[in-house]
Design an enzyme around this catalytic site. Structure first.
Site, short mmCIF file in Angstrom:
data_model
loop_
_atom_site.label_atom_id
_atom_site.label_comp_id
_atom_site.label_asym_id
_atom_site.label_seq_id
_atom_site.Cartn_x
_atom_site.Cartn_y
_atom_site.Cartn_z
N SER A 111 0.79 -1.24 0.00
CA SER A 111 0.00 0.00 0.00
C SER A 111 0.82 1.29 0.00
O SER A 111 0.23 2.36 -0.15
CB SER A 111 -0.95 0.02 1.20
OG SER A 111 -2.11 -0.74 0.92
N LYS A 114 0.30 3.84 -2.74
CA LYS A 114 -0.69 4.91 -2.69
C LYS A 114 -0.04 6.29 -2.58
O LYS A 114 -0.67 7.31 -2.91
CB LYS A 114 -1.64 4.70 -1.51
CG LYS A 114 -2.55 3.48 -1.66
CD LYS A 114 -3.51 3.37 -0.48
CE LYS A 114 -4.49 2.23 -0.63
NZ LYS A 114 -3.89 0.90 -0.35
N SER A 307 -5.78 4.13 4.20
CA SER A 307 -5.32 3.14 3.22
C SER A 307 -6.50 2.58 2.44
O SER A 307 -6.70 1.37 2.33
CB SER A 307 -4.53 2.01 3.87
OG SER A 307 -3.74 1.34 2.90
#
Length: 476
Positions: A111, A114, A307
Site C-alpha cells: 500500500s 498509494k 489506506s
C-alpha cells in the site's frame, strides 16, 4: 477527460515548512453543499486531532544528519531476520541529500504505492478538482418541468458516475450535515424538487467513465468483492458495500447505486417505473441535478490515512482517463507513474499494475517511494502537501493508531513519525517522515517483500527502524 464533470473549489492549505519539508497538520475538509472552502469557511470533514511536527532546522550540512549516523542508527533494526533478505531502504535529508540507499532493486510496495497515486492524482487532476455525480435527462425531457402539473409520461433519467468512490447513500450519524461527502439522498431531493410533485421516471445508470475489467487480473482471488475492495466502478455508493459499515461487497456497484437511488427517489415522492437498467447518457443530455465530492486534495488525505483501496483505484483510473490511458487497473498504474514523474519523482525501474498496491506484480525502488515523499515536501510542489498531511501519525491516527504504544519500546516515535504502511502476505513496508532527536527531519522508505515468517514480526522491525531514526541525532 472522458465524461468527467469537475468543479473547482478553493482549498486552504494550513502548513508550515522547515528546510523544504512539510511539517503541518492534517487538513479539514470542504464539500459540495456549500460555497467554496476558504480560510474563513468552517470545515466539515473530520481531521485527526494529532500533534504536528513543528518547524525545525536540519539538513545534511555541518551538524546535520550524516550517512554514517543514519547507517549506524539503522544497522540493528534493518538487519532483523524478520525482514528477510529482500529489503529496500532509502533515507533522505530534508534538503534531498541521500543518507542511505540500500537494496537498489525494485520491490513489491503493497500500500505504500498509494503515495505515488496521491501525488499523481493531485498532479493530473488538480488539488481543487471535485468529482461530480450527475442526473441527466434525455434531450426530449430537457427544460424546466412545470411543477404545477404532472408530466405527461415517465421522464428518462440517467445517473452518471464521475468516479467518486466516497459517494454515500446518506449521512450515517452526521445529522443534517450535507457538507462532508456527496450523498445520494441529497441528490434525490434535488431531482424531486426539479421534477415537481407527481413525477414519474425511468432510471438508468452510466458507469462508462472507467473501462473493463472492474477487477484486476493482477489481484489475488478473493480480494474482490470479499472485503478488501469492491469491483472498481465509476459509479458506486457506500464503497460498494452490501450495507454501510459491513465488509461484504456487491457484485455490481453501479446497478446497486441505481437501486438505492431509485428507493431514495421513491421516498422523495418520485415514482420510479420499471427496474433500474444500465445505459450511457445520450448525446445532448441536460443536467437535472448533481452532487460533488470534496476536492482531490482531501480525497488523497483520506486515501492515505485510511489506506482506502477503493478510493486509490478510483483516483488511479481518473488519472488514466485524464491522460488518455485505458481507465483500468494497469492503465491507472502506468498513468500514475507518468504523472508522478512529471512531479519530479524518480520512476526509473518502477512498475505499477494498479493504484492501491494490491497487485503483487508491481515493483517500486525504495528511492522512488522516498522520492514521492520528497517531491511532496519540496518548495517547488506546494500542491502536493496533502501527500504528507494525509500520512497517519505514529500511535495516534489511521493505520498507525494501534502501533507505537505509549510507554513502550517505540514510544520515542509516537507523534514524531508520519508514515504510510503497506502489508500483503510476505510483504511489509513503511514510508514517511520523522524528526530525529536533534530536530532534523528525515524522509524514509523501507520495503521488505520476502518476509520469511509473520508480517507482524516484520512490521515490528520496521517500526523499530522508524523509532531508531526518531531517537537518532545522526550527526557525523
Amino acid at each position: 477527460m472522458r465524461g468527467r464533470v469537475v468543479a473547482g473549489v478553493g482549498a486552504a492549505l494550513v502548513v508550515a515548512a522547515a528546510g523544504g519539508l512539510l511539517v503541518g497538520a492534517g487538513l479539514d475538509g470542504g464539500g459540495p453543499e456549500r460555497p467554496a472552502v476558504s480560510a474563513s469557511t468552517p470545515a466539515a470533514l473530520p481531521s485527526p486531532a494529532a500533534p504536528v511536527l513543528a518547524p525545525a532546522a536540519g539538513g545534511a550540512g555541518p551538524g546535520g544528519p550524516s550517512a554514517a549516523g543514519v547507517s549506524g542508527a539503522l544497522r540493528t533494526a534493518l538487519s532483523d531476520p524478520a525482514l528477510g533478505r529482500s529489503l529496500g531502504a532509502t533515507v533522505l535529508a530534508a534538503d534531498g541529500t541521500v543518507l542511505l540507499d540500500r537494496g537498489g532493486a525494485a520491490h513489491t510496495p503493497a500500500s505504500v504505492a498509494k503515495l505515488l497515486t496521491g501525488a499523481a492524482a493531485i498532479t493530473a487532476l488538480g488539488p481543487d478538482t471535485t468529482l461530480v455525480t450527475r442526473v441527466v435527462t434525455a434531450p426530449a425531457a430537457q427544460g424546466t418541468p412545470d411543477a404545477s402539473a404532472a408530466p405527461a409520461g415517465p421522464v428518462d433519467l440517467v445517473l452518471v458516475g464521475g468516479g467518486d468512490a466516497t459517494l454515500q447513500s446518506a449521512g450515517y450519524g452526521r445529522g443534517d450535515d450535507t457538507t462532508a461527502y456527496a450523498r445520494l439522498d441529497v441528490l434525490a431531493d434535488r431531482v424531486a424538487a426539479a421534477l415537481g410533485e407527481g413525477a414519474a421516471i425511468r432510471l438508468r445508470v452510466d458507469d462508462t467513465l472507467f473501462d473493463a475489467p472492474a477487477v484486476s487480473p493482477d489481484w489475488e482471488p478473493g480480494y474482490v468483492p470479499g472485503g478488501i475492495a469492491a469491483p472498481v466502478s465509476a459509479l458506486s455508493v457506500d464503497q460498494g458495500r452490501v450495507r454501510p459499515g459491513e465488509d461484504a461487497r456487491v457484485e455490481d456497484p453501479a446497478l446497486e447505486a441505481g437501486r438505492r437511488f431509485a428507493a431514495l427517489l421513491q421516498a422523495a415522492g418520485v415514482q420510479v417505473v420499471e427496474g433500474v437498467g444500465r445505459g450511457g447518457a445520450p448525446a445532448g443530455a441536460g443536467e437535472l441535478a448533481s452532487v460533488a465530492s470534496p476536492p482531490v486534495s482531501r480525497l488523497v488525505e483520506r486515501m492515505l490515512e485510511e489506506s482506502d483501496n477503493d478510493l486509490a483505484e478510483g483516483l488511479a483510473r481518473l488519472v488514466a482517463a485524464e491522460r488518455g490511458h485505458p481507465a483500468t487497473a494497469a492503465g491507472g498504474g502506468a498513468a500514475v507513474l507518468a504523472a508522478a514523474g512529471e512531479a519530479g519523482v524518480p520512476v526509473e525501474g518502477a512498475l505499477l499494475l494498479d493504484g492501491s498496491g494490491l497487485a503483487r506484480g508491481s515493483r517500486l525502488p525504495s528511492a522512488t517511494v522516498a522520492g514521492a515523499l520528497r517531491a511532496a515536501a519540496s518548495p517547488g510542489h506546494p500542491e502536493l502537501r496533502p501527500v504528507l498531511t494525509g500520512l497517519p501519525v505514529a500511535g495516534l491516527t489511521g493505520t498507525l493508531a494501534e502501533r507505537y504504544a505509549p510507554d513502550g519500546a517505540l514510544d520515542a516515535a509516537r507523534g514524531q513519525v508520519r508514515a504510510k504502511t503497506g502489508t500483503l502476505t510476505g510483504v511489509s513496508s513503511l514510508a514517511g517522515v520523522v524528526r530525529g532527536r536533534d530536530g532534523a527531519l528525515l524522509v524514509f522508505a523501507f520495503l521488505a517483500d520476502r518476509v520469511p515468517g509473520s508480517t507482524l514480526d516484520a512490521r515490528q522491525a520496521l517500526d523499530e527502524a522508524a523509532t531508531a531514526l526518531a531517537r537518532c541525532g545522526c550527526g557525523s
